[in-house]
Write a protein that holds these residues in place. Structure first.
Motif, PDB file in Angstrom:
ATOM      1  N   GLU A   1       1.770  16.137  -4.087  1.00 44.84           N
ATOM      2  CA  GLU A   1       1.711  17.674  -3.701  1.00 44.84           C
ATOM      3  C   GLU A   1       1.877  17.846  -2.322  1.00 44.84           C
ATOM      4  N   GLY A   2       2.307  16.860  -1.485  1.00 47.52           N
ATOM      5  CA  GLY A   2       2.439  17.053  -0.113  1.00 47.52           C
ATOM      6  C   GLY A   2       1.361  17.070   0.675  1.00 47.52           C
ATOM      7  N   LYS A   3       0.298  16.282   0.163  1.00 52.54           N
ATOM      8  CA  LYS A   3      -1.005  16.093   0.893  1.00 52.54           C
ATOM      9  C   LYS A   3      -0.945  14.579   1.339  1.00 52.54           C
ATOM     10  N   LYS A   4      -1.969  14.499   2.384  1.00 54.19           N
ATOM     11  CA  LYS A   4      -1.672  13.175   3.346  1.00 54.19           C
ATOM     12  C   LYS A   4      -3.032  12.389   2.785  1.00 54.19           C
ATOM     13  N   VAL A   5      -2.598  11.072   3.079  1.00 61.69           N
ATOM     14  CA  VAL A   5      -3.740  10.058   2.649  1.00 61.69           C
ATOM     15  C   VAL A   5      -3.852   9.065   3.789  1.00 61.69           C
ATOM     16  N   LEU A   6      -5.101   8.982   4.299  1.00 65.33           N
ATOM     17  CA  LEU A   6      -5.389   8.233   5.391  1.00 65.33           C
ATOM     18  C   LEU A   6      -6.504   7.149   4.904  1.00 65.33           C
ATOM     19  N   VAL A   7      -6.050   5.865   5.033  1.00 63.61           N
ATOM     20  CA  VAL A   7      -6.932   4.830   4.797  1.00 63.61           C
ATOM     21  C   VAL A   7      -7.281   3.814   5.729  1.00 63.61           C
ATOM     22  N   TYR A   8      -8.718   3.575   5.697  1.00 66.28           N
ATOM     23  CA  TYR A   8      -9.322   2.685   7.077  1.00 66.28           C
ATOM     24  C   TYR A   8      -9.803   1.435   6.308  1.00 66.28           C
ATOM     25  N   LEU A   9      -9.326   0.386   6.707  1.00 68.04           N
ATOM     26  CA  LEU A   9      -9.815  -1.032   6.268  1.00 68.04           C
ATOM     27  C   LEU A   9     -10.560  -1.736   7.556  1.00 68.04           C
ATOM     28  N   ASP A  10     -11.527  -2.509   7.330  1.00 64.98           N
ATOM     29  CA  ASP A  10     -11.992  -3.648   8.310  1.00 64.98           C
ATOM     30  C   ASP A  10     -12.084  -4.916   7.863  1.00 64.98           C
ATOM     31  N   GLY A  11     -11.002  -4.958   7.065  1.00 61.31           N
ATOM     32  CA  GLY A  11     -10.721  -6.297   6.418  1.00 61.31           C
ATOM     33  C   GLY A  11     -10.526  -6.077   5.089  1.00 61.31           C
TER      34      GLY A  11
ATOM     35  N   LEU B   1     -12.550   2.370   3.172  1.00 64.47           N
ATOM     36  CA  LEU B   1     -12.783   0.965   2.307  1.00 64.47           C
ATOM     37  C   LEU B   1     -13.438   0.006   3.029  1.00 64.47           C
ATOM     38  N   SER B   2     -14.141   0.188   4.090  1.00 63.15           N
ATOM     39  CA  SER B   2     -15.253  -0.615   4.679  1.00 63.15           C
ATOM     40  C   SER B   2     -16.114  -1.061   3.634  1.00 63.15           C
ATOM     41  N   ASN B   3     -16.450  -2.489   3.680  1.00 63.42           N
ATOM     42  CA  ASN B   3     -17.242  -3.178   2.613  1.00 63.42           C
ATOM     43  C   ASN B   3     -17.127  -2.678   1.385  1.00 63.42           C
ATOM     44  N   SER B   4     -15.794  -2.543   0.903  1.00 61.07           N
ATOM     45  CA  SER B   4     -15.455  -2.153  -0.514  1.00 61.07           C
ATOM     46  C   SER B   4     -15.373  -3.328  -1.389  1.00 61.07           C
ATOM     47  N   ASN B   5     -15.719  -3.230  -2.632  1.00 60.01           N
ATOM     48  CA  ASN B   5     -15.692  -4.426  -3.668  1.00 60.01           C
ATOM     49  C   ASN B   5     -15.458  -3.656  -4.939  1.00 60.01           C
TER      50      ASN B   5
ATOM     51  N   ILE C   1      -3.604 -15.375   5.905  1.00 60.14           N
ATOM     52  CA  ILE C   1      -4.447 -14.680   6.964  1.00 60.14           C
ATOM     53  C   ILE C   1      -3.706 -13.770   7.954  1.00 60.14           C
ATOM     54  N   VAL C   2      -3.748 -12.463   7.928  1.00 59.93           N
ATOM     55  CA  VAL C   2      -3.043 -11.862   8.802  1.00 59.93           C
ATOM     56  C   VAL C   2      -3.921 -11.166   9.667  1.00 59.93           C
ATOM     57  N   SER C   3      -3.805 -11.357  10.984  1.00 62.44           N
ATOM     58  CA  SER C   3      -4.597 -10.580  12.150  1.00 62.44           C
ATOM     59  C   SER C   3      -4.181  -9.193  12.015  1.00 62.44           C
ATOM     60  N   ALA C   4      -5.307  -8.210  12.501  1.00 62.80           N
ATOM     61  CA  ALA C   4      -4.747  -7.083  12.748  1.00 62.80           C
ATOM     62  C   ALA C   4      -3.727  -6.773  13.394  1.00 62.80           C
ATOM     63  N   GLN C   5      -3.394  -7.369  14.598  1.00 65.40           N
ATOM     64  CA  GLN C   5      -2.088  -7.287  15.620  1.00 65.40           C
ATOM     65  C   GLN C   5      -0.924  -7.632  14.686  1.00 65.40           C
ATOM     66  N   ASP C   6      -0.985  -8.814  13.772  1.00 69.37           N
ATOM     67  CA  ASP C   6       0.190  -9.018  13.349  1.00 69.37           C
ATOM     68  C   ASP C   6       0.383  -8.187  12.063  1.00 69.37           C
ATOM     69  N   ALA C   7      -0.652  -7.671  11.598  1.00 68.10           N
ATOM     70  CA  ALA C   7      -0.526  -6.524  10.774  1.00 68.10           C
ATOM     71  C   ALA C   7       0.215  -5.510  10.956  1.00 68.10           C
ATOM     72  N   ILE C   8       0.162  -5.163  12.194  1.00 68.67           N
ATOM     73  CA  ILE C   8       0.835  -3.977  12.694  1.00 68.67           C
ATOM     74  C   ILE C   8       2.379  -4.102  13.077  1.00 68.67           C
ATOM     75  N   SER C   9       2.658  -5.368  13.238  1.00 67.86           N
ATOM     76  CA  SER C   9       4.045  -5.711  13.693  1.00 67.86           C
ATOM     77  C   SER C   9       4.588  -6.096  12.673  1.00 67.86           C
TER      78      SER C   9
ATOM     79  N   ASP D   1      -0.357   7.023   3.608  1.00 69.74           N
ATOM     80  CA  ASP D   1       0.548   7.667   4.529  1.00 69.74           C
ATOM     81  C   ASP D   1       0.505   6.698   5.881  1.00 69.74           C
ATOM     82  N   LYS D   2      -0.686   6.528   6.126  1.00 66.65           N
ATOM     83  CA  LYS D   2      -0.994   6.095   7.381  1.00 66.65           C
ATOM     84  C   LYS D   2      -2.163   4.835   7.094  1.00 66.65           C
ATOM     85  N   ILE D   3      -2.347   3.708   7.589  1.00 68.99           N
ATOM     86  CA  ILE D   3      -3.377   2.651   7.054  1.00 68.99           C
ATOM     87  C   ILE D   3      -3.810   2.342   8.489  1.00 68.99           C
ATOM     88  N   VAL D   4      -5.046   2.348   8.653  1.00 69.55           N
ATOM     89  CA  VAL D   4      -5.874   2.252   9.908  1.00 69.55           C
ATOM     90  C   VAL D   4      -6.765   0.835   9.718  1.00 69.55           C
ATOM     91  N   LEU D   5      -6.376   0.020  10.644  1.00 68.27           N
ATOM     92  CA  LEU D   5      -7.076  -1.442  10.643  1.00 68.27           C
ATOM     93  C   LEU D   5      -8.074  -1.371  11.767  1.00 68.27           C
TER      94      LEU D   5
END
Length: 803
Positions: free
Chosen positions: A343-353, A320-324, A462-470, A366-370
């Motif tokens: 259906e038992g399949k996995k979804v991985l999403v990437y965000l850079d903001g 989702l980088s630069n997604s609008n 506004i949530v930093s990447a580190q705070d988003a994890i915690s 299933d997993k969000i990557v920042l």
């Protein structure tokens, strides 16, 4: 073309070629690189064996081949076939004992996947006589596929320099109605003096596994061929061995194909695959046919569904980088990803903001990557309006708001300094519904946020990447180049990653089904309701009539994404659907905005589908009056007039330079304002009556949800303005179900241009004041000055721009 006409043409062609004047050359020898009858498997020889079949081909392919007898090292042959939907070109170069001949052929075909005719011209240069070839010939062919089980074709070959003619009749049968198995037969008709005893051949082609094809063919002269073809997506390899009754193995043929996507054998045997969706930029409804890499909503949701249904795929990676993407489309995409997870399949999403809406989409994963240096901005929703009355007063422009219905607030920002309580009420309810949807979906996917979601929104923003994890908003920090590695760990095996669109069945070659399947038509009504802009009703009505009149179109889906506008434009389309498509299911799917004139477009649908965060309703009319209240004195402009008619001066006044818009010289009298009120109430009553008719309700029931009030799609579902929750994907499935079709293709209207010339040439876009959403809103209202307009509140008007 109707079936009786097809049968007549086919029989006429057969009778025409049934009386040869001489003996012919050997069709089987000339087309020996082909493994089956024309059209029996894939696209055979791309028209070289029968040009009519080019009408069933819509890709771009290049085939390179070679052939040589196993017992004659002095003989060699190589060549290629280049094919597109516009025609094919064939070249073959043969050498033996110092002799050489080059065969050239060009073939074209017109028609459809059910019926086609074609013609071709071939020429042999060099030692044609040594190789027993005619120097040149014409060929004419036809084919007919009455359904998915049977293919019939006929071909006539007419040499230019002799009277030796040859006529080939072919039939193929698919007992299962698909590519799994096909039996085929050819018969060559010449007179009895023909020196060629090989008049017929029969065989079978099988594809037991996607991309793996085997062929056996038996000829009258007791020779046989055995062939194998392996499909690898955009690449294929094939080979064929000829077996002679007298000498055993006689010759070998081999080749490669590059081009259109087809079935891929490797996917069947791979340990696992994952689709990769890069959703950068916005999301369109339609794109140019060429040189446009934009993502479209239909392609995206259909492709995700294909991944869900393909057992070889373990899931999907979404970048989702630069997604609008607007919030309604986000919901539709999220729903498809949620279905995939079921259906038992996995979804991985990437965000850079990400914004509040973008996190709504990401939360399905299933997993969000920042990205480690990114942050999330999660303030909730706000609706702010800028009021222009004070500016107009200083400019000497008077603006009257003709508002007779409680919630119809489209003129507030022009005629007031603050918002009305009614407008604030409806806007607050919309934001409450939007927020509740996001919160509900996020908690459904990430249950541990149930107690902290509101606190994060209200206190963190506004949530930093580190705070988003915690805080549990995301799961890990990484860059996009690590996504495959992370996904491998999620599924406990290495996966092969392919782009989402190449994972999609609609992108594959269309040889799976013979004949032309039924169609579901999607008609897009996007933008303001206007005759020559926005939905371009003057043109769009022709698309409605065309789609409704096509016998192969079994149902129509109308996608509405419009804030309303001109009643005439809305009525053009609504009435056309009511009149011309009355015998077909019409399903309306509402996008981000389908209010006022946008709801007018929707109201005659058999079923109205909307997303929970669609903006719908706004059944009412609004208008106003711009006039000169000192503008002429401020600017030094003046006008003079003569008139005939007591009120002829009402619409006359200053013509604003550059804008070509007239600013009337005076306001209305009390008597004129009473006439306007009566006219507006009459227009409102008519609107309600039409909605009541379309929704099968009473006018009194419609009045309860009218007065110009906008609703979210979820509230529209409760109050009866909407029938079902869903999006474009759901509308297509519902339309097919109501039409009783299980196999279908989608056709989209309006047809898009080939390409965007300005973008292709890299021409700069010159900023224009008139492209501003605010200026566009003012100009639109000036254009309909004094007239009732069917428009939602102005802050929502620009939400469909660019879609």
């Amino acid at each position: 073309m109707k079936h009786p006409a097809k049968i007549f043409f086919f029989l006429l062609f057969s009778l025409t070629v049934a009386f040869p004047q001489g003996i012919g050359s050997d069709f089987f020898t000339r087309t020996d690189i082909g493994m089956t009858s024309p059209g029996a498997m894939r696209y055979s020889l791309y028209g070289y064996d029968n040009p009519a079949f080019l009408s069933a081909f819509s890709g771009n392919d290049l085939v390179v081949f070679g052939s040589s007898p196993l017992n004659d090292p002095a003989y060699s042959r190589w060549g290629f076939i280049s094919a597109s939907e516009f025609g094919s070109f064939y070249l073959s170069n043969t050498e033996q004992n110092g002799k050489k001949v080059t065969d050239l052929a060009y073939n074209v075909g017109i028609g459809s996947r059910s019926f086609g005719i074609g013609a071709g011209y071939a020429r042999s240069n060099g030692d044609a006589e040594y190789f027993g070839k005619e120097s040149s010939y014409w060929q004419v062919g036809a084919f007919w596929r009455p359904g998915k089980y049977l293919s019939l074709s006929a071909l006539g070959i007419f040499p230019q320099n002799t009277e030796k003619q040859e006529y080939v009749f072919s039939a193929a049968v698919r007992p299962l109605g698909n590519e799994t198995v096909a039996g085929f037969f050819d018969y060559i008709y010449t007179d009895k003096t023909s020196p060629f005893p090989n008049r017929w051949a029969a065989g079978v082609a099988i594809e037991p596994i996607e991309g793996l094809r085997g062929v056996f063919r038996y000829f009258e002269n007791k020779n046989m061929t055995v062939g194998l073809e392996i499909g690898l997506g955009k690449f294929s390899v094939f080979g064929q061995t000829g077996i002679s009754e007298s000498s055993g193995l006689a010759r070998g043929m081999y080749g490669v194909r590059f081009g259109s996507e087809e079935r891929n054998l490797l996917k069947t045997f791979s340990s696992g695959q994952a689709a990769y969706a890069k959703l950068a930029g916005g999301m369109k409804y339609q794109k140019y046919k060429l040189f446009d890499g934009s993502n479209t909503l239909l392609t995206t949701v259909e492709a995700i569904n294909d991944v869900k249904n393909d057992p070889n795929y373990k899931g999907i990676i979404v970048n989702l980088s630069n997604s609008n993407i607007n919030r309604e489309m986000i919901w539709e995409i999220r729903e498809r990803l949620d279905d995939l997870k079921k259906e038992g399949k996995k979804v991985l999403v990437y965000l850079d903001g990400g914004s509040f809406d973008l996190y709504h989409l990401a939360s399905v994963a299933d997993k969000i990557v920042l990205d480690p240096l990114s942050n999330l901005i999660l303030p909730g929703y706000v609706s702010t309006k800028t009021y222009l009355k004070g500016m107009f007063d200083k400019l000497g422009i008077g603006v009257e708001e003709w508002r007779y219905f409680k919630y119809k607030s489209a003129y507030e920002t022009l005629a007031r300094t603050t918002g009305s309580e009614a407008d604030k009420e409806q806007r607050q309810k919309l934001l409450d519904d939007f927020y509740a949807l996001v919160k509900s979906d996020v908690i459904k996917s990430r249950s541990w946020l149930a107690d902290s979601f509101d606190k994060i929104v209200n206190e963190k923003v506004i949530v930093s990447a580190q705070d988003a994890i915690s805080l549990g908003l995301a799961d890990t920090l990484a860059r996009y180049d690590d996504l495959t590695k992370i996904f491998n760990k999620m599924v406990d095996l290495p996966v092969s990653v392919s782009l989402l669109n190449t994972s999609s069945a609609p992108e594959r070659a269309d040889d799976r089904r013979w004949g032309t399947p039924d169609k579901i038509a999607i008609i897009y009504a996007i933008g303001e309701c206007a005759m020559d802009e926005g939905i371009t009703a003057r043109k769009l009505i022709n698309d409605v009539i065309h789609a409704a009149g096509r016998k192969d179109v079994k149902a129509i889906v109308l996608r509405v994404d419009s804030p309303g506008g001109d009643a005439m434009a809305s009525d053009y389309i609504a009435e056309a659907l009511k009149k011309y498509a009355k015998n077909k299911p019409v399903i309306v799917t509402q996008g981000l905005v389908a209010g006022s004139g946008g709801y007018w477009l929707s109201m005659y649908g058999d079923t109205i589908i909307a997303a929970p965060n669609t903006i719908t309703g706004s059944i009412g009319v609004i208008g106003g009056w711009f006039y000169d209240k000192g503008f002429s004195e401020l600017t030094g402009l003046s006008v003079d007039k003569v008139q005939k008619g007591e009120r002829a001066d009402l619409f006359s006044g200053l013509t604003l330079p550059l804008l070509n818009i007239t600013l009337p010289s005076r306001n209305l009298t009390e008597d004129e304002q009473e006439k306007v009120k009566s006219y507006f109430i009459e227009a409102y009553t008519s609107f309600k009556q039409k909605v009541a008719e379309g929704r099968h309700k009473t006018v009194e029931e419609i009045e309860e949800v009218a007065q110009g009030r906008v609703f979210s799609g979820s509230e529209g579902l409760t109050n009866g303005l909407v029938d079902l929750p869903g999006g474009l994907f759901d509308a297509v499935r519902l339309a097919a179900g109501k039409a009783g079709v299980t196999e279908y293709e989608i056709v989209e209207y309006p047809e898009q241009p080939l390409f965007n010339l300005s973008s292709l040439l890299g021409l700069p876009t010159v900023p224009s004041l008139q492209e501003s959403a605010l200026i566009k809103d003012i100009l639109f209202k000036l254009q309909f000055n004094g007239m009732p307009i069917y428009l939602i509140p102005d802050e929502f008007r620009d939400l469909t721009d660019g879609n």
